[in-house]
Design a protein around this motif. Structure first.
Motif, PDB file in Angstrom:
ATOM      1  N   MET A 102       0.828  -1.195   0.000  1.00  0.00           N
ATOM      2  CA  MET A 102       0.000   0.000   0.000  1.00  0.00           C
ATOM      3  C   MET A 102       0.867   1.251   0.000  1.00  0.00           C
ATOM      4  O   MET A 102       0.643   2.180  -0.779  1.00  0.00           O
ATOM      5  N   TYR A 103       1.884   1.260   0.867  1.00  0.00           N
ATOM      6  CA  TYR A 103       2.748   2.439   0.903  1.00  0.00           C
ATOM      7  C   TYR A 103       3.447   2.637  -0.435  1.00  0.00           C
ATOM      8  O   TYR A 103       3.610   3.767  -0.912  1.00  0.00           O
ATOM      9  N   ASP A 104       3.843   1.518  -1.037  1.00  0.00           N
ATOM     10  CA  ASP A 104       4.491   1.633  -2.348  1.00  0.00           C
ATOM     11  C   ASP A 104       3.541   2.248  -3.359  1.00  0.00           C
ATOM     12  O   ASP A 104       3.900   3.130  -4.136  1.00  0.00           O
ATOM     13  N   LEU A 105       2.318   1.768  -3.338  1.00  0.00           N
ATOM     14  CA  LEU A 105       1.314   2.271  -4.268  1.00  0.00           C
ATOM     15  C   LEU A 105       1.103   3.760  -4.064  1.00  0.00           C
ATOM     16  O   LEU A 105       1.081   4.544  -5.015  1.00  0.00           O
ATOM     17  N   ILE A 106       0.969   4.145  -2.785  1.00  0.00           N
ATOM     18  CA  ILE A 106       0.735   5.555  -2.505  1.00  0.00           C
ATOM     19  C   ILE A 106       1.930   6.391  -2.950  1.00  0.00           C
ATOM     20  O   ILE A 106       1.791   7.472  -3.519  1.00  0.00           O
ATOM     21  N   GLY A 107       3.129   5.834  -2.719  1.00  0.00           N
ATOM     22  CA  GLY A 107       4.316   6.542  -3.176  1.00  0.00           C
ATOM     23  C   GLY A 107       4.303   6.721  -4.688  1.00  0.00           C
ATOM     24  O   GLY A 107       4.600   7.804  -5.216  1.00  0.00           O
ATOM     25  N   ASP A 108       3.919   5.671  -5.405  1.00  0.00           N
ATOM     26  CA  ASP A 108       3.841   5.761  -6.871  1.00  0.00           C
ATOM     27  C   ASP A 108       2.854   6.835  -7.297  1.00  0.00           C
ATOM     28  O   ASP A 108       3.099   7.620  -8.219  1.00  0.00           O
ATOM     29  N   LEU A 109       1.737   6.827  -6.617  1.00  0.00           N
ATOM     30  CA  LEU A 109       0.714   7.814  -6.967  1.00  0.00           C
ATOM     31  C   LEU A 109       1.263   9.235  -6.786  1.00  0.00           C
ATOM     32  O   LEU A 109       1.027  10.120  -7.607  1.00  0.00           O
ATOM     33  N   ASN A 110       1.997   9.399  -5.702  1.00  0.00           N
ATOM     34  CA  ASN A 110       2.545  10.723  -5.457  1.00  0.00           C
ATOM     35  C   ASN A 110       3.540  11.098  -6.536  1.00  0.00           C
ATOM     36  O   ASN A 110       3.587  12.226  -7.010  1.00  0.00           O
ATOM     37  N   GLN A 111       4.332  10.106  -6.936  1.00  0.00           N
ATOM     38  CA  GLN A 111       5.305  10.351  -7.997  1.00  0.00           C
ATOM     39  C   GLN A 111       4.627  10.794  -9.278  1.00  0.00           C
ATOM     40  O   GLN A 111       5.134  11.634 -10.016  1.00  0.00           O
ATOM     41  N   SER A 112       3.471  10.221  -9.534  1.00  0.00           N
ATOM     42  CA  SER A 112       2.790  10.563 -10.790  1.00  0.00           C
ATOM     43  C   SER A 112       1.974  11.831 -10.668  1.00  0.00           C
ATOM     44  O   SER A 112       1.169  12.154 -11.536  1.00  0.00           O
ATOM     45  N   GLY A 113       2.141  12.540  -9.560  1.00  0.00           N
ATOM     46  CA  GLY A 113       1.555  13.876  -9.513  1.00  0.00           C
ATOM     47  C   GLY A 113       0.413  14.064  -8.541  1.00  0.00           C
ATOM     48  O   GLY A 113      -0.129  15.163  -8.416  1.00  0.00           O
ATOM     49  N   LEU A 114       0.017  13.040  -7.834  1.00  0.00           N
ATOM     50  CA  LEU A 114      -1.115  13.181  -6.928  1.00  0.00           C
ATOM     51  C   LEU A 114      -0.645  13.700  -5.564  1.00  0.00           C
ATOM     52  O   LEU A 114       0.327  13.193  -5.011  1.00  0.00           O
ATOM     53  N   THR A 115      -1.307  14.721  -5.076  1.00  0.00           N
ATOM     54  CA  THR A 115      -0.967  15.239  -3.750  1.00  0.00           C
ATOM     55  C   THR A 115      -1.552  14.310  -2.691  1.00  0.00           C
ATOM     56  O   THR A 115      -2.713  13.924  -2.775  1.00  0.00           O
ATOM     57  N   ILE A 116      -0.719  13.998  -1.704  1.00  0.00           N
ATOM     58  CA  ILE A 116      -1.185  13.042  -0.691  1.00  0.00           C
ATOM     59  C   ILE A 116      -1.212  13.701   0.676  1.00  0.00           C
ATOM     60  O   ILE A 116      -0.256  14.384   1.058  1.00  0.00           O
ATOM     61  N   ILE A 117      -2.276  13.497   1.414  1.00  0.00           N
ATOM     62  CA  ILE A 117      -2.294  13.843   2.840  1.00  0.00           C
ATOM     63  C   ILE A 117      -2.695  12.563   3.562  1.00  0.00           C
ATOM     64  O   ILE A 117      -3.779  12.022   3.332  1.00  0.00           O
ATOM     65  N   MET A 118      -1.830  12.102   4.433  1.00  0.00           N
ATOM     66  CA  MET A 118      -2.089  10.810   5.049  1.00  0.00           C
ATOM     67  C   MET A 118      -1.908  10.878   6.554  1.00  0.00           C
ATOM     68  O   MET A 118      -0.915  11.397   7.044  1.00  0.00           O
ATOM     69  N   ILE A 119      -2.860  10.334   7.262  1.00  0.00           N
ATOM     70  CA  ILE A 119      -2.703  10.184   8.714  1.00  0.00           C
ATOM     71  C   ILE A 119      -2.131   8.801   8.953  1.00  0.00           C
ATOM     72  O   ILE A 119      -2.632   7.814   8.411  1.00  0.00           O
ATOM     73  N   THR A 120      -1.103   8.747   9.747  1.00  0.00           N
ATOM     74  CA  THR A 120      -0.556   7.432  10.008  1.00  0.00           C
ATOM     75  C   THR A 120       0.087   7.361  11.385  1.00  0.00           C
ATOM     76  O   THR A 120       0.548   8.363  11.921  1.00  0.00           O
ATOM     77  N   HIS A 121       0.083   6.138  11.907  1.00  0.00           N
ATOM     78  CA  HIS A 121       0.758   5.903  13.178  1.00  0.00           C
ATOM     79  C   HIS A 121       2.212   5.529  12.963  1.00  0.00           C
ATOM     80  O   HIS A 121       3.013   5.612  13.874  1.00  0.00           O
TER      81      HIS A 121
END
Lengths: 223, 232, 285
Positions: free
Chosen positions: B170-189
């Motif tokens: 999941m983190y990898d996917l989110i990282g990829d998404l960010n790389q492709s231009g998507l702004t991410i705001i994530m709450i995490t522990h």
């Protein structure tokens, strides 16, 4: 709901008009109970005082239904009897001939259908004048203060007797005493449907030659 | 031009603030992680950003039009146990934010299918949502969020309850998404993951204790203390 | 009665205009109610359907007392108002609304009945009118032309709206928060749903009466959910179920002379049991 009330009211108003227009005795009944009563009515139906006499038009109908609401301040201008227009009075139109063919046999329908069909006939009577109708129901006379029956009616109920609709009937000729059973007896009759006018009020009547009593109720009367 | 700006914002319920004096900005292509102890107001802050709650005070500005290009993965999905919905129907519902007509266009259906494939749930696309495992449901909801997310994706503890391998994916996917231009705001522990992946960190705790770049956070006394706590 | 006889009688009855109207209106009302019912059941708002039905009864009583030419003129606005008030809060209502709704619905019922007794309808048949309004004995068979057209029009509008907004209805029902977060104007849609629900309930009073409206809303949805797992199939199944039950109920009641409303509900119950059985069998496979 409003329709059923009107049917019963038609019956009761018919009583009132019988009291005013017909018969040698004129009842000088008190008028006070109904302040805004209809102009054509001069005596009172003693049966039930109505809290309010301004009847809004509760069934305007559509383009198709041309039935004017009898409680509108419109006089009905039809003949006293649509069946026999030349008759002078709705009560006595002479002998009638009832054919073999029955157009509407309400006695063989389920209670729901019989109720609904009679209701429909009363709502739009013009199309049914002259047709032979067979009805089975409960005999319900409307009497005046002195116990004289003014209107003879037959009541058709649905299964739970929750909804009821009544139809006035008239025996031709002079029925001998004892013809009419105690109220709420089960009766059956076959006759011609008629649309009548009494003093501007429109109502329906079933003209019969014979009243068949199927089951006599106890003479103590209703219930 | 910042997508989201918060100036001295307080968030909370019914007049009672849970977190106060929050100031930060999110620019396009940022990857912001919001961290903090339990109950510090992270979820409340996210819900306020999303417009589900009004801010108690301060100024929160979301850039014009972004509202319809946001995707959201909530922490707990308020879906009832017996709701009849297929996976595909759930994912497709994410496409509504930019749709106009009464029916889904072919493009929208294709987008949904693409995201379903991305999350590896094609096999269960016609299954009933309520009969899936927690992890599968999470992926379905993420696919839905991706359908809605054109510019910005908000995730609330996306890896909660998932096993480590799936979490990593999941983190990898989110990282990829960010790389492709998507702004991410994530709450995490997971502070470690946050520092590794995010470009910015916001540490919320009644009053924010840190907002800035991730490297700075790791060096800061707060950050290093937090890290040590998380990885003893 | 032999089977041939029944079919013949039925064919004969079907030639009556008021029967035809009853079937058309009944189908449309049942269809609208089934579709709305899915939404109500899934949002755990079934009791609101019942509460609103009682409010509609109270409104009907007031309209009767005031001698409205067409009762719907008063019933619709009042029911819509209460519906919006109840549903406006969204989730908030569920928490604090239980007791309030119970009070409101019972209050409306009691006051309506008192009004009927204080100002009896002109024929004096109070219990008959109350009975009809509560249980819908034969009101569907004695509709005026105006009521028929109004019912057909409204029913049609409800169905069309549902089809057009189907996707948004799903999103709103499945996860209203996500919908709001991604920019859908949930307040507006919720209000629209409230209005439509109130409309359907007002219409359905003519078919099955106040007390039985819940059945029309709830049984099709629950039955469909026993067997089907996707939203679309549940909606379609509920629609078919509701319409079939209404048709069967109306036909059975005119053949057997039973009250229309209760017969429709009986058909609903039978269908529900059947679907439960099917669902259980399906689960075992």
């Amino acid at each position: 709901m409003s329709m059923k009330r009107k049917i019963a009211l038609i019956l009761l108003l018919a009583t009132a008009l019988t009291l005013t227009a017909c018969g040698p005795q004129k009842d000088a009944a008190p008028v006070a109970q109904e302040p805004g009563s209809l102009p054509t009515q001069s005596a009172e139906p003693e049966i039930t005082p109505f809290p309010q006499a301004t009847f809004a038009d509760q069934n305007t109908g559509s383009a198709g239904a041309a039935t004017p609401d009898p409680f509108e301040q419109l006089r009905y201008d039809g003949p006293p009897s649509a069946l026999r227009p030349e008759a002078r009075d709705y009560q006595d139109i002479g002998p009638i001939e009832i054919g073999e063919f029955i157009h509407w046999d309400l006695s063989r329908m389920s209670a729901t259908m019989a109720y609904a069909q009679l209701y429909a006939m009363l709502m739009q009577p013009e199309g049914y004048v002259g047709q032979t109708v067979k009805v089975q129901g409960e005999y319900y006379p409307l009497t005046d203060d002195e116990g004289i029956t003014r209107v003879h009616g037959v009541i058709v109920s649905d299964m739970a007797a929750c909804c009821q609709v009544g139809l006035e009937f008239l025996l031709t000729g002079n029925p001998p005493p004892g013809t009419y059973p105690p109220p709420m007896s089960t009766v059956e009759m076959t006759g011609l449907f008629d649309l009548c006018n009494d003093g501007g009020e429109k109502f329906c009547v079933l003209r019969i030659n014979e009243l068949k009593v199927l089951e006599k109720a106890s003479p103590s009367g209703i219930n | 031009m910042a997508l989201l700006t918060c100036e001295n914002v307080s968030v909370g319920y019914e007049g009672k603030p849970v977190a106060e004096a929050i100031t930060f900005a999110v620019n396009p292509k940022d990857y912001l992680c919001i961290v903090g102890e339990n109950g510090s107001g992270k979820t409340t802050l996210m819900r306020t950003i999303l417009g589900l709650l009004p801010p108690l005070s301060g100024k929160m500005t979301l850039e014009e039009g972004v509202r319809h290009h946001i995707g959201y993965l909530p922490q707990q999905s308020p879906v009832q146990r017996d709701f009849p919905a297929s996976v595909r129907e759930v994912v497709l519902s994410g496409c509504l934010s930019r749709g106009r007509g009464p029916f889904f266009t072919r493009a929208q259906k294709a987008l949904a299918d693409k995201n379903i494939a991305r999350l590896n749930i094609t096999k269960i696309a016609n299954h009933c949502y309520r009969e899936l495992s927690g992890g599968q449901q999470q992926r379905v909801l993420l696919a839905r969020a991706l359908c809605a997310a054109d510019k910005m994706l908000l995730l609330d503890e996306p890896a909660a309850g998932l096993d480590p391998q799936i979490t990593q994916e999941m983190y990898d996917l989110i990282g990829d998404l960010n790389q492709s231009g998507l702004t991410i705001i994530m709450i995490t522990h997971d502070v470690g993951a946050a520092i590794r992946n995010a470009s910015h960190i916001l540490h919320v705790s009644r009053t924010p204790l840190y907002f800035g770049e991730s490297e700075g956070y790791a060096q800061s006394p707060l950050g290093s203390a937090f890290l040590k706590e998380a990885n003893p | 009665m032999n089977t041939g006889g029944i079919w013949e009688t039925l064919g004969f009855y079907l030639s009556y205009p008021f029967v035809q109207y009853a079937l058309i209106v009944g189908v449309l009302v049942a269809l609208s109610a089934s579709l709305l019912g899915v939404v109500l059941v899934l949002r755990r708002l079934s009791y609101i359907g019942d509460g609103l039905a009682h409010v509609a009864f109270g409104a009907m009583a007031i309209a009767t007392v005031l001698n409205f030419s067409n009762n719907m003129l008063l019933v619709l606005p009042i029911t819509i108002l209460f519906s919006i008030l109840l549903l406006h809060g969204g989730r908030r209502v569920k928490i604090q609304g239980d007791a309030a709704i119970a009070m409101m619905s019972v209050g409306a019922l009691a006051i309506g009945y008192i009004l009927f007794n204080l100002f009896p309808p002109k024929g004096g048949n109070v219990s008959g009118d109350v009975c009809t309004t509560l249980f819908g004995s034969t009101s569907i068979l004695t509709l005026s032309q105006e009521e028929v057209w109004l019912s057909i029009g409204l029913g049609f509008v409800v169905v069309v709206l549902f089809v057009l907004f189907y996707n948004r209805v799903f999103a709103l029902t499945f996860d209203g928060e996500f919908a709001a977060a991604t920019g859908m104007r949930t307040g507006l849609y919720n209000a629209a749903v409230a209005v439509v629900i109130a409309t359907v309930i007002s219409l359905a009073m003519n078919l099955v009466g106040s007390l039985l409206i819940s059945a029309l809303l709830v049984f099709p949805a629950l039955s469909a959910m026993r067997v089907y797992k996707s939203f679309r199939s549940v909606v379609i199944c509920a629609a078919v179920f509701g319409v079939t039950a209404a048709l069967v109920g109306i036909v059975a009641s005119i053949l057997a002379g039973t009250p229309v409303g209760a017969t429709i509900v009986a058909a609903d119950i039978a269908g529900f049991l059947l679907f439960s059985l099917l669902g259980a069998l399906k689960g075992k496979k």
